[in-house]
Design a protein around this motif. Structure first.
Motif, short mmCIF file in Angstrom:
data_model
loop_
_atom_site.label_atom_id
_atom_site.label_comp_id
_atom_site.label_asym_id
_atom_site.label_seq_id
_atom_site.Cartn_x
_atom_site.Cartn_y
_atom_site.Cartn_z
N ARG A 1 0.82 -1.21 0.00
CA ARG A 1 0.00 0.00 0.00
C ARG A 1 0.85 1.26 0.00
N MET A 2 2.12 1.14 0.36
CA MET A 2 3.02 2.28 0.30
C MET A 2 3.30 2.68 -1.15
N GLU A 3 3.05 1.76 -2.11
CA GLU A 3 3.30 2.01 -3.54
C GLU A 3 4.73 2.52 -3.74
N MET A 4 5.66 1.66 -3.41
CA MET A 4 7.08 1.99 -3.43
C MET A 4 7.59 2.02 -4.86
N SER A 5 7.64 3.21 -5.44
CA SER A 5 7.95 3.34 -6.87
C SER A 5 9.39 3.02 -7.19
N GLY A 6 10.25 2.97 -6.19
CA GLY A 6 11.63 2.59 -6.42
C GLY A 6 11.90 1.10 -6.33
N GLY A 7 10.90 0.31 -5.91
CA GLY A 7 11.18 -1.11 -5.76
C GLY A 7 10.01 -2.01 -5.44
N GLY A 8 8.78 -1.51 -5.58
CA GLY A 8 7.64 -2.30 -5.12
C GLY A 8 6.70 -2.81 -6.18
N MET A 9 7.05 -2.70 -7.47
CA MET A 9 6.13 -3.13 -8.52
C MET A 9 6.26 -4.62 -8.82
N TRP A 10 5.18 -5.16 -9.39
CA TRP A 10 5.11 -6.55 -9.84
C TRP A 10 4.73 -6.55 -11.31
N SER A 11 5.17 -7.57 -12.04
CA SER A 11 4.83 -7.62 -13.46
C SER A 11 5.07 -9.02 -14.01
N THR A 12 4.79 -9.17 -15.28
CA THR A 12 4.95 -10.44 -16.00
C THR A 12 5.94 -10.26 -17.15
N VAL A 13 6.38 -11.38 -17.70
CA VAL A 13 7.28 -11.31 -18.85
C VAL A 13 6.61 -10.63 -20.03
N ASP A 14 5.33 -10.90 -20.27
CA ASP A 14 4.64 -10.30 -21.41
C ASP A 14 4.52 -8.79 -21.24
N ASP A 15 4.20 -8.34 -20.04
CA ASP A 15 4.07 -6.90 -19.81
C ASP A 15 5.40 -6.19 -20.01
N LEU A 16 6.49 -6.77 -19.53
CA LEU A 16 7.79 -6.12 -19.67
C LEU A 16 8.26 -6.12 -21.12
N LEU A 17 7.97 -7.18 -21.85
CA LEU A 17 8.28 -7.17 -23.27
C LEU A 17 7.49 -6.08 -23.99
N ALA A 18 6.23 -5.91 -23.61
CA ALA A 18 5.41 -4.86 -24.21
C ALA A 18 5.95 -3.48 -23.88
N LEU A 19 6.40 -3.29 -22.64
CA LEU A 19 6.98 -2.00 -22.25
C LEU A 19 8.25 -1.73 -23.06
N GLY A 20 9.10 -2.74 -23.17
CA GLY A 20 10.32 -2.56 -23.94
C GLY A 20 10.06 -2.21 -25.39
N ARG A 21 9.12 -2.90 -26.02
CA ARG A 21 8.80 -2.63 -27.42
C ARG A 21 8.21 -1.23 -27.56
N ALA A 22 7.42 -0.80 -26.59
CA ALA A 22 6.85 0.55 -26.64
C ALA A 22 7.94 1.61 -26.57
N TRP A 23 8.96 1.38 -25.73
CA TRP A 23 10.06 2.33 -25.65
C TRP A 23 10.82 2.41 -26.97
N LEU A 24 10.89 1.31 -27.70
CA LEU A 24 11.65 1.28 -28.96
C LEU A 24 10.81 1.68 -30.16
N THR A 25 9.57 2.10 -29.93
CA THR A 25 8.68 2.54 -31.00
C THR A 25 8.47 4.05 -30.87
N PRO A 26 8.98 4.84 -31.80
CA PRO A 26 8.87 6.29 -31.68
C PRO A 26 7.42 6.75 -31.51
N ASN A 27 7.25 7.66 -30.55
CA ASN A 27 5.97 8.30 -30.27
C ASN A 27 4.93 7.37 -29.64
N LYS A 28 5.31 6.13 -29.35
CA LYS A 28 4.39 5.25 -28.63
C LYS A 28 4.25 5.72 -27.18
N LEU A 29 5.39 6.01 -26.56
CA LEU A 29 5.40 6.55 -25.20
C LEU A 29 5.92 7.98 -25.17
N VAL A 30 7.02 8.20 -25.86
CA VAL A 30 7.63 9.54 -25.89
C VAL A 30 8.15 9.82 -27.29
#
Length: 359
Positions: free
Chosen positions: A238-267
């Motif tokens: 419940r503290m929502e520790m943004s420096g070390g408290g998140m959980w995720s899956t392999v599929d979500d992290l692959l999606a995040l990585g691909r989004a970072w490598l796609t111009p204008n998808k995130l930034v």
């Protein structure tokens, strides 16, 4: 053999450009998986999930569980990311920076006024959270507060702890300073970090299992976690520790990585360049012989276990043995997930190294 030919932009190639794209070979993938499996077989790690994607799409997504046998169910497992959380929180901030809501060069106290209790503290910048140069101690909470986790408690500590070095003069790794990002986002947007995470990262990336509150039916227990399961762990979440408290899956992290490598998808490409550029090196822990290689959310340190490490990649690892690696030049995303606290990241890096070594 390099896993990807050098490209002048980050756009995923179309069918025609694939002719000139050097893919990861099957031999490289096989060697990478052999290494990952070996860590489970030897008992070095309880289990491992590896995900790899390149410009051609998903190349591998495999888990090794009990007896080092392939276990497809691990691909749906939700893992404690530990400090990979820093890069995901950094993604939230990057998107808010692009929208003009937060700025890296603004003093934290302009967003969180109670932080500015001295002239020195009034000058500490948002960017200094990312290269760990705020001057705040690395200690998280003292022993007397260990049973009373809360965002409010940690923010109070951050606003009252004595500075232990002059801000901006050295890099001293500090996870709890990321809670200042939570406070800044809450003051600017009226959103919790969990709400901001879902709105600015998970929804645009199609990530469905990432956050501070894991699905108990899918969450993998963390071996040797310093915060035990039960009521105390719930307080920690419940503290929502943004420096070390998140959980995720392999599929979500692959999606995040691909989004970072796609111009204008995130930034935009301009913000991508700013956020992933190495910040000026600072003495790590005050040691002038070791300089930091941090960015505004990522890490570019040279890793001894990564023998073929290219300069083009950036990453973040976690204390649970996890790793997220992005290489825009090779258009490669690599995810390594496991669940033993304090096991280090060498296993992840040697597994990744096989994708860059000649086979």
């Amino acid at each position: 053999m390099r896993p990807g030919a050098k490209r002048n932009n980050l756009h995923a190639p179309n069918d025609a450009s694939l002719e000139n794209h050097t893919m990861i070979s099957q031999a490289q993938i096989d060697e990478s998986l052999r290494r990952a499996r070996g860590y489970v077989e030897s008992g070095n790690l309880p289990l491992v999930v590896v995900g790899v994607s390149d410009a051609t799409g998903l190349r591998v997504r495999v888990g090794y569980g009990e007896g080092a046998r392939e276990d497809d169910s691990l691909g749906n497992g939700v893992f404690a990311l530990a400090s990979i959380s820093k890069s995901i929180a950094g993604t939230v901030v990057a998107r808010l920076y692009q929208q003009g809501i937060l700025d890296y060069d603004t003093p934290i106290a302009e967003y969180v006024p109670e932080f500015g209790t001295s002239e020195v503290r009034k000058g500490i910048l948002v960017s200094q959270i990312f290269n760990h140069s705020t001057g705040l101690p690395s200690a998280f909470v003292d022993a007397s507060g260990a049973s009373d986790f809360s965002g409010e408690k940690v923010l109070g500590l951050l606003c009252t702890q004595d500075l232990v070095y002059e801000p901006g003069t050295q890099s001293c790794y500090s996870t709890h300073t990321y809670q200042l990002l939570n406070a800044a986002i809450q003051r600017r947007l009226g959103l919790s970090m969990e709400e901001a995470l879902q709105r600015y990262v998970c929804e645009p990336c199609g990530m469905t299992a990432t956050g501070f509150y894991p699905d108990s039916a899918r969450a993998l227990p963390v071996v040797d976690h310093p915060v035990p399961e039960g009521a105390l762990r719930s307080l920690f979440e419940r503290m929502e520790m943004s420096g070390g408290g998140m959980w995720s899956t392999v599929d979500d992290l692959l999606a995040l990585g691909r989004a970072w490598l796609t111009p204008n998808k995130l930034v935009s490409p301009e913000v991508f360049a700013k956020v992933t550029a190495t910040l000026p090196g600072l003495p790590v822990g005050g040691n002038p012989e070791v300089l930091s290689r941090r960015t505004l959310g990522w890490n570019r340190e040279n890793i001894g276990a990564f023998l073929h490490q290219p300069a083009s990649g950036f990453f973040h690892g976690g204390a649970t043995g996890t790793l997220l690696w992005l290489d825009p030049e090779a258009e490669l995303v690599f995810v390594f997930l496991t669940n033993r606290w304090g096991c280090g990241n060498d296993q992840a890096f040697t597994t990744l190294d096989a994708l860059y070594a000649s086979c």
